[in-house]
Enzyme design. Structure first.
Site, PDB file in Angstrom:
ATOM      1  N   LYS A  42       5.769   1.406 -10.650  1.00 16.14           N
ATOM      2  CA  LYS A  42       4.238   1.759 -10.994  1.00 16.14           C
ATOM      3  C   LYS A  42       4.093   1.236 -12.138  1.00 16.14           C
ATOM      4  CE  LYS A  42       3.143   6.152 -12.348  1.00 16.14           C
ATOM      5  NZ  LYS A  42       2.445   5.900 -13.583  1.00 16.14           N
TER       6      LYS A  42
ATOM      7  N   LYS B  44      -6.197   4.378 -12.532  1.00 17.99           N
ATOM      8  CA  LYS B  44      -7.190   5.366 -12.327  1.00 17.99           C
ATOM      9  C   LYS B  44      -8.650   4.978 -12.453  1.00 17.99           C
ATOM     10  CE  LYS B  44      -3.823   8.824 -13.515  1.00 17.99           C
ATOM     11  NZ  LYS B  44      -2.701   7.804 -14.056  1.00 17.99           N
TER      12      LYS B  44
END
Length: 229
Positions: free
Chosen positions: A35, A64
């Protein structure tokens, strides 16, 4: 049968590309999914995605995204071109933004939606004008995502069971806020151990500092795998 290690995504919460590539080399042979979040992406830009993909690793780009639909759509298109395998957007952007993201993606990239951050509490939600309990807010936003075709959701491990009860196998569930029994919780308020999260039904568990801050990341990973059993 899927190995436990295949469900672990290691968060590259490190300051530079060199640090990230060194960590990937240390975990080679066990972990293939990594990630990239705001810290590393802000420092290195899209080149870090290319560098991780070049090692044969898969990338979860955890930015996000939350903006006007056109901007998010263009960002999703760029992420697809980089070879990103999973990308996060924020469900608070609403249905139009979600649909724009899906229309823009290419290839095998999955788009996951963030509901409520694992570091959030009831007080945090109240501070921004949300009176619902965190679990209710998660389900409301997840339902919005399902109605607009999401691949999965990202959130706290404590919502796994309620999400499975509401949506079954329609979505993938990736959770953060994972802490092994021997690690400090740090700033995570709603966390579980790796074993608890997998037993609850998580498809992927993101683990960062317990591995990245350990003197021997490979040893830390092995301890986690032993704990999962």
């Amino acid at each position: 049968m899927t190995r436990s290690a295949d469900k672990i995504i290691v968060a590259l919460d490190v300051p530079s590309k060199n640090d990230a590539l060194r960590l990937i080399e240390q975990l080679r042979g066990e972990i293939s999914f990594f990630k990239i979040g705001l810290q590393l992406y802000t420092a290195e830009g899209p080149e870090i995605v290319r560098a991780v993909v070049a090692t044969g690793g898969k990338v979860w780009l955890d930015l996000k995204l939350h903006d006007i639909p056109n901007t998010v759509g263009r960002a999703v298109e760029s992420a697809s071109d980089l070879g990103v395998r999973m990308l996060t957007i924020h469900l608070l952007g609403g249905g139009e933004m979600i649909r724009a993201a899906f229309a823009a993606r290419k290839g095998r990239m999955s788009i996951l939606r963030v509901t409520v951050l694992p570091s959030s509490t009831e007080q945090t939600l109240h501070e921004i004008g949300i009176s619902d309990k965190s679990g209710d807010q998660v389900l409301r936003l997840a339902r919005l995502g399902v109605e607009n075709g999401i691949d999965g959701v990202v959130g706290s491990p404590h919502e796994i069971k309620s999400l499975r009860a509401a949506f079954g196998d329609k979505i993938k569930i990736a959770v953060q806020g994972i802490r092994p029994t021997w690690a400090k919780p740090d700033d995570q308020k709603r966390f579980m151990t790796p074993r608890e999260a997998l037993e609850a039904g998580a498809d992927y568990i993101g683990i960062g500092r317990p591995i990245t801050k350990h003197p021997d990341p490979r040893e830390a990973l092995q301890k986690i795998l032993d704990e999962i059993g």
